[in-house]
Design an enzyme around this catalytic site. Structure first.
Site, mmCIF file in Angstrom:
data_model
loop_
_atom_site.group_PDB
_atom_site.id
_atom_site.type_symbol
_atom_site.label_atom_id
_atom_site.label_comp_id
_atom_site.label_asym_id
_atom_site.label_seq_id
_atom_site.Cartn_x
_atom_site.Cartn_y
_atom_site.Cartn_z
ATOM 1 N N SER A 192 -29.670 -28.926 50.068
ATOM 2 C CA SER A 192 -28.647 -29.246 51.262
ATOM 3 C C SER A 192 -27.210 -28.838 51.051
ATOM 4 C CB SER A 192 -28.908 -30.790 51.351
ATOM 5 O OG SER A 192 -30.211 -31.394 51.520
ATOM 6 N N GLU A 226 0.742 -1.150 0.052
ATOM 7 C CA GLU A 226 -0.194 0.106 -0.199
ATOM 8 C C GLU A 226 0.660 1.241 0.251
ATOM 9 O OE1 GLU A 226 -2.973 0.364 -0.261
ATOM 10 O OE2 GLU A 226 -4.113 -1.652 0.062
#
Length: 788
Positions: free
Chosen positions: A348, A86
């Site tokens: 429990s 680029e």
């Protein structure tokens, strides 16, 4: 000479003035048109696992999701491909490249269309920050990009401009930034890109929709190969590297935002709304595995059923896996309700901490005699989950079997308010219905608790009694609280580790080299909640199953629904070399021999007091006696010393008409409610000798005698005529004014008041044992047979 210098001076002054005017105009333009830099807090956020893998992306206001990344977190191969393809002169130009612009313009004039772009990377960043008006190319838009590029170079460093590109470049769909694209398409961080992957991601922002590798893999491959060719031409990559990269196929996952641990991610984002990235403590591999396992495990459960799972590292209290529901996207299962932090009845699951606290208080040792029989605690009459009773039982066995009546008895001695306060201090917050206070029902689930608090508390069993608050982000404050003493935690852990695994015989204990798990299940009233919690040396795990709306889930309870998954999770966790070995007890824990029914050390001077011998773990050398009986009118349990006739063995009172040679006799009395389960020899050893006939009554023989009316001992019964018609018994207990509980084969089948009748339909053929047990301890038993 003088006159020749004047024009030069005027020219220089004009030039300086022009520069000043130009600089002023530029400054004013910069002030009038500030850079549209992105807001660091644009509303988007990303929650990641401990290794950086995305868990869940929260898009910004425009629906875009990003993964913030620094330059040093991106592969050098990608940076080479990006700048080589680029903008080779990125580090040197001032934002625009005049030569590139002239070249692109000449190509456009000769060919009538754009052949190559002249945009620098800085100009591309300018276009990203300020997209072209009307969405098309024009001279005006290009000029605006040029000016913005120059403006960017003035305000930002080259690295700052590059960082903007890395995090804002479009990659198709709702993805922006190379890190997000790498995870979304390739399932890996941008730091680990291959040459081919780096080239693909470098070219993708040129035309993100047209080159999307998940939709157009062939087109994406051709674009990638152009980048590879450029890299070879420039000599940035070797011919061999490029040749290998060309062979690599373009394979991309379907583009979709990540969605792992979505409920935890949602929770963390709500707690940190200003952070763009939140790093959790989760292990991504474990998280994925357990999400799949939970989804498959519970896929056949009824509609509206959900589940939750939490795995915690005991050393750091970091959560390693967090499953808040079966399926986040399943509305029928209320998948968006986080059950890890929902208030539910704990069943429990609080019992281990009750027994541990009783150990710390010196109320019990591991083999303290408790009685599992129908009992009344004021107006509260608890029963067991399966409605069966087993009579005298040690504390360790009562905890392992999760017997309810013994647990309520222990809580009655500890005190509900004190127990609740100790739990709160240890990090287990409890929630009560409006107007309610701590009470005996809390130990059976009559309160509210959260899975994450329970897991943090179970970790105390392998952290020397210190519970911890679960941490979900690295760096969160570690909050540790003492829940039990190290000795009590060790004893409770030893008791729970002796619980057999699912499918293992109860009288065997072989881990097969797997970690020792101290585990406990729980089921709330009405089958609304099924729990399984456990802890090993390294990890603590909690599983919850139920319906988020609180409706019952019949037939689903902890040992059947949640426990198998708990062990699947433990077996999938990494284990250390010593995890399968028992840990040595702390210095304040010792094993001693004790005797039932007194619960004390054997007395060599009175061997008859020791009717059953047990090996017990004791804490700090304390050997507490069996609990005193509650409201027993038949007798008082414990050691009773009486005077007897040395020659005849008869009991003597203080007032006897004849002279006797008196001697003392010690008798160990069992709790009255245990009597139906004792052997004949044990009952006989605990009986008082008859009173000598010449002695005045001493009040010790005023026991109630209970008799069962309605079926005779040894009877053989038959069903009435009719296919499958049950035999209906009409039963009455005679001889007691107290409330009577009826047990058939050890299971509670009904209760009657004084002189009340019990009507019971019996359908099971075979031998049966019927027991009537009065509150005061009086009892009667008959055996009978029902024909087929």
């Amino acid at each position: 000479m003088k006159s020749s210098r004047a024009p030069l001076l005027r020219t220089a002054l004009k030039g300086i003035l022009a520069l000043l005017i130009l600089a002023t105009v530029a400054m004013l333009a910069d002030l009038a048109f500030p850079l549209p830099l992105p807001d660091a807090h644009d509303g988007g956020a990303l929650v990641v696992a401990a290794d950086g893998t995305p868990l869940r992306a929260f898009p910004d206001g425009e629906g875009i999701w990003r993964y913030p990344a620094r330059i040093d977190e991106v592969s050098p191969l990608y940076l080479q491909a990006l700048l080589g393809y680029e903008d080779r002169w990125f580090w040197r130009h001032p934002g625009i490249n005049p030569l590139a612009l002239l070249r692109a313009g000449g190509q456009w004039l000769r060919n009538g269309h754009v052949v190559s772009g002249g945009s620098t990377l800085t100009m591309q960043v300018a276009r990203i920050l300020e997209p072209p008006r009307a969405g098309r190319r024009s001279a005006t838009n290009k000029l605006r990009q040029l000016l913005r590029a120059l403006q960017l170079e003035v305000h930002l460093s080259k690295r700052g401009i590059l960082a903007l590109y890395l995090n804002r470049a479009p990659f198709g769909g709702t993805i922006e930034g190379v890190q997000a694209a790498s995870w979304a398409y390739l399932g890996k961080p941008a730091a680990r890109l291959s040459h081919a992957e780096a080239a693909l991601l470098a070219v993708l922002p040129q035309s993100p929709s047209r080159l999307r590798p998940d939709r157009e893999p062939e087109r994406a491959r051709r674009a990638r190969d152009k980048v590879l060719a450029r890299m070879a031409t420039l000599g940035l990559w070797s011919s061999a590297e490029v040749a290998d990269a060309r062979i690599e196929p373009v394979v991309a996952r379907e583009l979709q935002p990540p969605l792992h641990a979505p409920l935890l991610a949602q929770r963390l984002r709500a707690a940190n709304p200003r952070l763009a990235q939140i790093r959790s403590t989760l292990d991504i591999d474990l998280q994925r595995t357990l999400e799949d396992r939970v989804g498959a495990y519970f896929s056949n459960l009824p509609e509206r059923t959900s589940a939750a799972l939490l795995v915690v590292d005991n050393a750091t209290m970091h959560a390693r896996a967090y499953v808040g529901s079966v399926d986040f996207a399943d509305a029928a299962r209320l998948g968006q309700v986080d059950m890890v932090r929902a208030w539910r009845s704990p069943g429990s699951t609080l019992k281990p901490f009750l027994y541990g606290l009783a150990l710390d208080d010196g109320l019990i040792h591991s083999e303290s005699l408790l009685v599992d029989a129908p009992q009344a605690f004021g107006d509260y009459r608890p029963g067991n989950f399966d409605k069966a009773f087993i009579g005298p039982v040690g504390a360790a066995e009562a905890l392992r079997l999760s017997l309810n009546v013994p647990a309520v008895d222990v809580l009655d001695h500890v005190g509900p308010a004190r127990f609740a306060a100790r739990l709160a201090n240890g990090g287990i917050a409890l929630r009560w219905p409006p107007g309610a206070r701590p009470n005996l029902a809390m130990i059976l689930g009559g309160t509210g608790a959260r899975l994450e608090d329970l897991v943090g508390a179970y970790a105390a069993l392998n952290r020397a009694g210190v519970a911890g608050r679960v941490r979900y982000v690295d760096g969160a404050t570690q909050v540790d609280r003492r829940l039990l003493s190290p000795g009590a935690a060790w004893i409770v852990r030893d008791i729970l580790e002796a619980n057999p695994r699912p499918g293992q015989l109860a009288d065997t204990f072989d881990t097969g080299g797997r970690p020792r798990v101290a585990w406990k299940t729980g089921t709330s009233y009405g089958y609304r909640d099924a729990w399984a919690l456990g802890s090993t040396r390294r990890y603590s795990v909690g599983v919850w199953v139920g319906r988020p709306d609180g409706t019952p889930l019949p037939g689903q309870y902890g040992a059947v629904t949640a426990l198998p998954l708990l062990f699947e999770v433990f077996d999938s966790l990494p284990a250390g070399p010593g995890d399968a070995l028992p840990a040595p007890p702390p210095a304040d824990v010792a094993k001693v021999e004790i005797c039932w029914p007194l619960g004390l050390l054997p007395d060599p001077a009175a061997p008859g007091l020791c009717q059953r011998r047990k090996d017990a773990w004791v804490l700090d050398g304390v050997v507490p006696p069996t609990f005193a009986e509650r409201d027993a009118r038949l007798w008082s349990a414990g050691r009773e010393r009486i005077e007897v006739d040395a020659d005849r063995g008869l009991r003597l009172s203080a007032d006897c008409a004849l002279p006797h040679r008196r001697e003392l006799l010690d008798i160990a009395r069992w709790p009255a409610l245990a009597a139906p389960w004792l052997s004949l020899a044990e009952r006989k050893a605990a009986q008082l000798p008859p009173l000598a006939p010449d002695c005045a009554a001493d009040g010790r023989a005023s026991a109630e005698e209970l008799r069962i009316d309605g079926v005779d001992d040894g009877a053989t019964l038959a069903r009435p005529p009719g296919n499958g018609t049950p035999l209906r018994l009409s039963l009455r207990a005679i001889g007691s004014e107290a409330r009577v509980r009826w047990l058939l084969d050890g299971r509670l089948v009904g209760e009657t008041d004084s002189q009340g009748h019990l009507s019971y339909a019996l359908d099971a053929p075979g031998e049966h044992v019927l027991t009537a047990l009065a509150d005061g301890g009086a009892w009667a038993r008959v055996r009978f047979r029902l024909l087929r």
